[in-house]
Design an enzyme around this catalytic site. Structure first.
Site, PDB file in Angstrom:
ATOM      1  N   HIS A 123       7.774   2.492  -0.502  1.00 57.25           N
ATOM      2  CA  HIS A 123       6.758   3.401  -1.041  1.00 57.25           C
ATOM      3  C   HIS A 123       6.629   4.667  -0.208  1.00 57.25           C
ATOM      4  O   HIS A 123       6.921   4.688   0.989  1.00 57.25           O
ATOM      5  CB  HIS A 123       5.403   2.694  -1.113  1.00 57.25           C
ATOM      6  CG  HIS A 123       4.884   2.271   0.240  1.00 57.25           C
ATOM      7  ND1 HIS A 123       4.260   3.139   1.103  1.00 57.25           N
ATOM      8  CD2 HIS A 123       4.916   1.071   0.870  1.00 57.25           C
ATOM      9  CE1 HIS A 123       3.929   2.504   2.216  1.00 57.25           C
ATOM     10  NE2 HIS A 123       4.318   1.249   2.100  1.00 57.25           N
ATOM     11  N   GLU A 139       3.529  -6.099   1.187  1.00 58.40           N
ATOM     12  CA  GLU A 139       3.823  -5.888   2.605  1.00 58.40           C
ATOM     13  C   GLU A 139       3.472  -7.153   3.383  1.00 58.40           C
ATOM     14  O   GLU A 139       2.708  -8.011   2.913  1.00 58.40           O
ATOM     15  CB  GLU A 139       3.002  -4.695   3.115  1.00 58.40           C
ATOM     16  CG  GLU A 139       3.125  -4.376   4.596  1.00 58.40           C
ATOM     17  CD  GLU A 139       4.543  -4.068   5.038  1.00 58.40           C
ATOM     18  OE1 GLU A 139       5.357  -5.022   5.091  1.00 58.40           O
ATOM     19  OE2 GLU A 139       4.839  -2.905   5.356  1.00 58.40           O
TER      20      GLU A 139
END
Length: 250
Positions: free
Chosen positions: A11, A89
């Site tokens: 990202h 994550e």
């Protein structure tokens, strides 16, 4: 050309990246720079004539929004998108929200590097009463409580991510679908560790820059034959250095 190909994107820069804070499962938004990086990633893919049939991402907005910007640049807003917690994550436990440089000044750079990069040593966990515990968020309400981490090391992240690779992503690739994965530094490190058969010690040194497409070409057995970033070496090296320096004292 190899039989199969897959593209990974970390990202774009998040607000927490910008502030040099541990983010983990905290749902930080993209920064202004992150939005620019996401759009540029899509532009790089378009300029290199990439197209996709399906995309996979996490349930965290910084990855979802990055994917949306990429697909918009490619005029592929219509393709199927699967969002899964398995691509989230790594959960940084009690470090989430803390400034990385301040934490390094307090605990030492080596300890912070171990917490950030060691394969099998997790940071201290959060208590389930802590607002940072993901089990308190509506998006995980239907997830079995045993799956919701209080902290994770990279080994835990690998064990979380790989079932999704084997059950879902690899099946897409074998159907000859062009696959795009937009995820996070550690969920991508987990996948790359598996694909490249990287040792537990060597994975400590692997840093993935934000917003630069990483292409893997795979053979018939889904083993890598080649991988490369869609950017020049100097740009990639500078971006990787920025990631590597996040856990150092200022």
């Amino acid at each position: 050309m190899a039989p199969y190909r897959i593209v990974f994107i970390r990202h774009g820069e998040s607000v927490y990246n910008e502030e040099n804070r541990f983010c983990g499962w905290h749902d930080a938004d993209l920064s202004g720079q992150g939005i620019t990086e996401a759009k540029q990633a899509g532009q790089l893919l378009r300029q290199n004539h990439f197209t996709f049939d399906i995309a996979y991402t996490s349930v965290l907005k910084r990855a979802i929004k990055t994917l949306n910007f990429v697909l918009d640049e490619l005029d592929l807003n219509w393709i199927p998108v699967t969002k899964t917690w398995r691509l989230n994550e790594r959960m940084y436990g009690a470090l989430q929200g803390l400034n990385k440089s301040e934490t390094a000044a307090k605990h030492g750079e080596e300890q912070v590097k171990i917490w950030r990069r060691a394969y099998d040593i997790p940071p201290p966990p959060v208590d389930i009463s802590d607002p940072r515990f993901p089990g308190n968020e509506p998006k995980y309400a239907l997830l079995d409580s045993s799956c919701i981490p209080r902290t994770e090391c990279l080994k835990d992240t690998v064990q979380r991510v790989l079932p999704f690779w084997f059950d879902t992503i690899s099946a897409s690739i074998k159907r000859r679908e062009q696959v795009l994965i937009v995820a996070h530094g550690n969920s991508l490190r987990a996948l790359i560790k598996y694909l490249d058969n990287t040792s537990d010690s060597d994975i400590v040194e692997l840093n993935i820059p934000t917003g630069i497409p990483l292409v893997y070409e795979l053979d018939a057995n889904l083993k890598p034959t080649k991988h490369y970033y869609l950017a020049d070496e100097a740009t990639v090296a500078a971006a990787i250095a920025r990631v590597a320096n996040q856990g150092k004292k200022k």
